[in-house]
Write a protein that holds these residues in place. Structure first.
Motif, PDB file in Angstrom:
ATOM      1  N   ALA A   1       0.830  -1.203   0.000  1.00 30.24           N
ATOM      2  CA  ALA A   1       0.000   0.000   0.000  1.00 30.24           C
ATOM      3  C   ALA A   1       0.866   1.256   0.000  1.00 30.24           C
ATOM      4  O   ALA A   1       0.536   2.257  -0.655  1.00 30.24           O
ATOM      5  N   ARG A   2       1.990   1.224   0.731  1.00 26.18           N
ATOM      6  CA  ARG A   2       2.883   2.385   0.768  1.00 26.18           C
ATOM      7  C   ARG A   2       3.563   2.580  -0.588  1.00 26.18           C
ATOM      8  O   ARG A   2       3.734   3.713  -1.049  1.00 26.18           O
TER       9      ARG A   2
ATOM     10  N   ALA B   1       1.086   4.039  -2.969  1.00 28.48           N
ATOM     11  CA  ALA B   1       0.848   5.456  -2.705  1.00 28.48           C
ATOM     12  C   ALA B   1       1.901   6.327  -3.370  1.00 28.48           C
ATOM     13  O   ALA B   1       1.587   7.346  -4.001  1.00 28.48           O
TER      14      ALA B   1
ATOM     15  N   ALA C   1       1.312   6.333  -7.139  1.00 28.62           N
ATOM     16  CA  ALA C   1       0.143   7.136  -7.496  1.00 28.62           C
ATOM     17  C   ALA C   1       0.451   8.624  -7.397  1.00 28.62           C
ATOM     18  O   ALA C   1       0.046   9.423  -8.244  1.00 28.62           O
ATOM     19  N   GLU C   2       1.194   8.994  -6.359  1.00 28.10           N
ATOM     20  CA  GLU C   2       1.579  10.400  -6.190  1.00 28.10           C
ATOM     21  C   GLU C   2       2.516  10.857  -7.303  1.00 28.10           C
ATOM     22  O   GLU C   2       2.591  12.057  -7.619  1.00 28.10           O
TER      23      GLU C   2
ATOM     24  N   THR D   1      -8.024   0.590  -0.074  1.00 30.08           N
ATOM     25  CA  THR D   1      -6.795   1.326  -0.388  1.00 30.08           C
ATOM     26  C   THR D   1      -6.949   2.151  -1.653  1.00 30.08           C
ATOM     27  O   THR D   1      -6.574   3.332  -1.686  1.00 30.08           O
TER      28      THR D   1
ATOM     29  N   PHE E   1      -6.927   6.448  -2.298  1.00 32.62           N
ATOM     30  CA  PHE E   1      -6.137   7.164  -3.303  1.00 32.62           C
ATOM     31  C   PHE E   1      -7.034   8.066  -4.153  1.00 32.62           C
ATOM     32  O   PHE E   1      -6.709   9.235  -4.404  1.00 32.62           O
TER      33      PHE E   1
ATOM     34  N   LEU F   1      -5.979  10.903  -6.700  1.00 30.59           N
ATOM     35  CA  LEU F   1      -5.051  10.045  -7.432  1.00 30.59           C
ATOM     36  C   LEU F   1      -5.822   8.994  -8.229  1.00 30.59           C
ATOM     37  O   LEU F   1      -7.014   8.789  -8.026  1.00 30.59           O
TER      38      LEU F   1
ATOM     39  N   ARG G   1       7.243   3.847   2.763  1.00 32.82           N
ATOM     40  CA  ARG G   1       7.382   4.861   1.724  1.00 32.82           C
ATOM     41  C   ARG G   1       8.823   4.955   1.229  1.00 32.82           C
ATOM     42  O   ARG G   1       9.069   5.338   0.077  1.00 32.82           O
TER      43      ARG G   1
END
Length: 260
Positions: free
Chosen positions: A30-31, A34, A37-38, A56, A60, A65, A229
């Motif tokens: 999931a991190r 993210a 997507a960012e 999840t 987003f 996103l 992340r």
């Protein structure tokens, strides 16, 4: 120097590209999803836990996103094949595949059963093989190149605890798969690299079953626990179009474990 080599904010963008993250419903996946997507990617959150994947992906989308949730059992060949056919049909050929789905349950070597061994290797090793075979072929047919990033483990560099025979073997297989895949897919402009995460606080790691934690992996690394992340940032580095000359590499994201 070509225009694509020029430094600009677009250098770090995945806008217009599709990225698949297996095991993307929670934890590291999931991190990673993210961060991608960012960076502008349309992220396919692929997980056997469809409810978690939906949650999840919805988070987003609520943040502006692009993401979609898809259910897939990476250990099952028919599930993977159906997933890949539908993915290409609905979203186009992906630019990036992140083989992240994995199991972490442990058992000491003398008590390990074949069933336990097979269960972990079916997800961690066979799952990555199936996804790489199917989406690697789709990338090759599309002819636009691509990126594959495998999430292995720093157990391969000594960050061990007791009970990791099946887990470590599966991650060793994944690292070997990376090397062979990098060689065979290079002619299609597809790079394959591996990330070796150190100790990460995730629902999967905290909920893993096995003997009492004991081993060198428990020692304090200079920068503490790894954040998911940070792993996502490493994935993004390998995923960028400008990183096309980097393949068959293994990058430890281990908070400095190797110097502790």
């Amino acid at each position: 120097m070509t225009d694509s080599d020029s430094f600009s904010p677009a250098t770090f963008s995945l806008a217009g590209r599709v990225a698949v993250v297996t095991g993307g419903a929670r934890g590291i996946g999931a991190r990673v999803a993210a961060v991608l997507a960012e960076a502008g990617a349309t992220v396919i959150v692929a997980d056997i836990d469809y409810t978690g994947a939906q949650r999840t992906a919805a988070a987003f989308v609520e943040g502006g996103l692009a993401a979609h949730a898809v259910c897939v059992d990476v250990s099952d060949e028919s599930s993977v094949m159906a997933f890949c056919v539908n993915l290409v049909s609905e979203h186009g050929t992906p630019w990036l595949l992140v083989n992240n789905a994995g199991l972490q349950d442990r058992e000491v070597l003398f008590k390990e059963t074949v069933a336990q061994w097979d269960r972990i290797n079916a997800v961690n090793a066979r799952g990555a093989f199936l996804m790489t075979r199917e989406l690697g072929q789709a990338m090759a047919i599309a002819g636009g190149g691509g990126r594959i990033v495998n999430i292995a483990s720093n157990v391969l560099r000594g960050s061990l605890i007791k009970g990791e025979a099946a887990y470590a073997a599966s991650k060793g297989a994944l690292l070997a798969l990376s090397s062979v895949s990098a060689f065979e897919l290079s002619e299609h402009a597809i790079t394959v690299n591996t990330i070796l995460p150190g100790s990460v606080f995730t629902p999967g790691s905290m909920g893993s079953r096995g003997p009492q934690l004991e081993g060198p992996a428990l020692r304090q690394a200079p920068f503490g626990l790894v954040d998911g992340r940070q792993i996502g940032t490493a994935v993004l580095f390998f995923a960028l179009p400008i990183s096309r000359g980097i393949t068959n590499q293994a990058l430890a994201v281990d908070a400095g474990f190797s110097i502790s």
